[in-house]
Design an enzyme around this catalytic site. Structure first.
Site, PDB file in Angstrom:
ATOM      1  N   LYS A  12      26.645  33.996  33.943  1.00 16.69           N
ATOM      2  CA  LYS A  12      25.872  33.162  33.428  1.00 16.69           C
ATOM      3  C   LYS A  12      25.705  33.489  31.855  1.00 16.69           C
ATOM      4  O   LYS A  12      25.202  34.596  31.546  1.00 16.69           O
ATOM      5  CB  LYS A  12      24.688  32.871  34.079  1.00 16.69           C
ATOM      6  N   ASP A 150      16.563  32.757  36.910  1.00 21.41           N
ATOM      7  CA  ASP A 150      17.884  32.146  36.722  1.00 21.41           C
ATOM      8  C   ASP A 150      18.359  31.665  38.051  1.00 21.41           C
ATOM      9  O   ASP A 150      19.736  31.022  37.786  1.00 21.41           O
ATOM     10  CB  ASP A 150      18.696  33.364  36.056  1.00 21.41           C
TER      11      ASP A 150
END
Length: 297
Positions: A12, A150
């Site tokens: 990510k 996240d």
């Protein structure tokens, strides 16, 4: 299901990250920082971990891969925590059933590219299928927030504008094609330490006012924004500075920036050829760094 299931857990990357505020003590998730961030995901296997699951009577986790040596397979691992979160929902086979989970670790640990969160998200996807749990994506995302800010965006796995503490996700139309070169100097940085070193005022939200029409245009929009965690991360880990300098020096690099809380940095490129050439250059010049080139989206 006899052969189990496997899923990539891609890196990510925060193309920009603004710290916009902090939740007051006593509120839900009190003390957490509020963020605004454009998040994209690597598309290359070499910039991804992999999580595999297979039927078993009990839960167990095995870790391998080039970056797996120092990673704990104990109860503090987010992959096991994801399994424990989902296990009580295992209605078809019963919550007493387990799974053998295998994490092949390619991404550096504590490196600002969401490796642990991506691993947890991949485990949730795989176990939902393995155990036949009927839970929609939105409900799973709300539950996943318990594992970390996240994890919901990693469950989603595509270009997203993320806000709040990570629970508010706004999918973006497809971005123009671009490539990233990821580079990490081999330094682990704890997110909590970087936030603790953060000084200065909060940054007002700056959502994109338009869709970029090219990689160069995307770089222009990103230059008007920043990563608020870059300065404290560089203070804690000066090894980041030569990584940024080396990325900026590569031919075709449109922008070089820290991702998340670091120490992984990225260079933004318009063309695959430029990115792969830059990654080769960096890997040769700095053999102790972790380097990968990938399309992103």
């Amino acid at each position: 299901m006899a052969d189990g299931l496997s899923r990539l857990a891609p890196a990510k990357i925060n193309l920009f990250l603004h710290v916009t505020g902090r939740r007051p003590a006593g509120a839900e998730h009190g003390g957490y920082h509020e963020l605004e961030s454009l998040v994209v995901f690597a598309q290359a296997p070499e910039a991804s971990d992999r999580v595999s699951v297979a039927p078993a009577e009990a839960l167990s986790l095995h870790i391998g891969g080039p970056q797996g040596g120092d990673l704990s397979a104990g109860e503090d691992n987010l992959v096991l925590q994801a399994a424990h979160l989902l296990q009580p929902m295992n209605l078809k086979t019963g919550p007493e059933r387990g799974a053998t989970l295998t994490l092949t670790k390619t991404l550096p640990v504590a490196s600002g590219i969401g490796g642990g969160s991506a691993d947890a998200a991949a485990a949730l996807h795989c176990l939902r299928a393995l155990w036949g749990i009927e839970i929609d994506d939105e409900t799973l995302s709300r539950a996943a927030l318990k594992l970390g800010a996240d994890v919901p965006v990693c469950l989603f796995g595509r270009a997203t504008m993320m806000s709040g503490i990570g629970e508010t996700l706004h999918p973006l139309p497809p971005l123009p094609a671009f490539w990233l070169v990821l580079a990490n100097p081999g330094v682990a940085l704890a997110t909590k330490d970087v936030f603790a070193a953060l000084n200065g005022q909060f940054t007002p939200p700056q959502p994109f006012e338009r869709r970029p029409d090219s990689a160069a245009d995307l770089a222009i929009l990103l230059r008007a924004r920043r990563n608020d965690l870059e300065a404290p991360a560089r203070f804690l880990a000066p090894e980041i500075d030569p990584v940024l300098a080396a990325l900026k020096a590569q031919s075709g690099c449109l922008l070089a920036r820290l991702s998340g809380s670091g120490a992984t940095c990225f260079g933004l490129f318009a063309a695959e050829r430029e990115a792969t050439f830059a990654a080769r250059n960096l890997a040769r010049a700095y053999p102790k760094w972790w380097v990968a080139a990938t399309a992103a989206g």
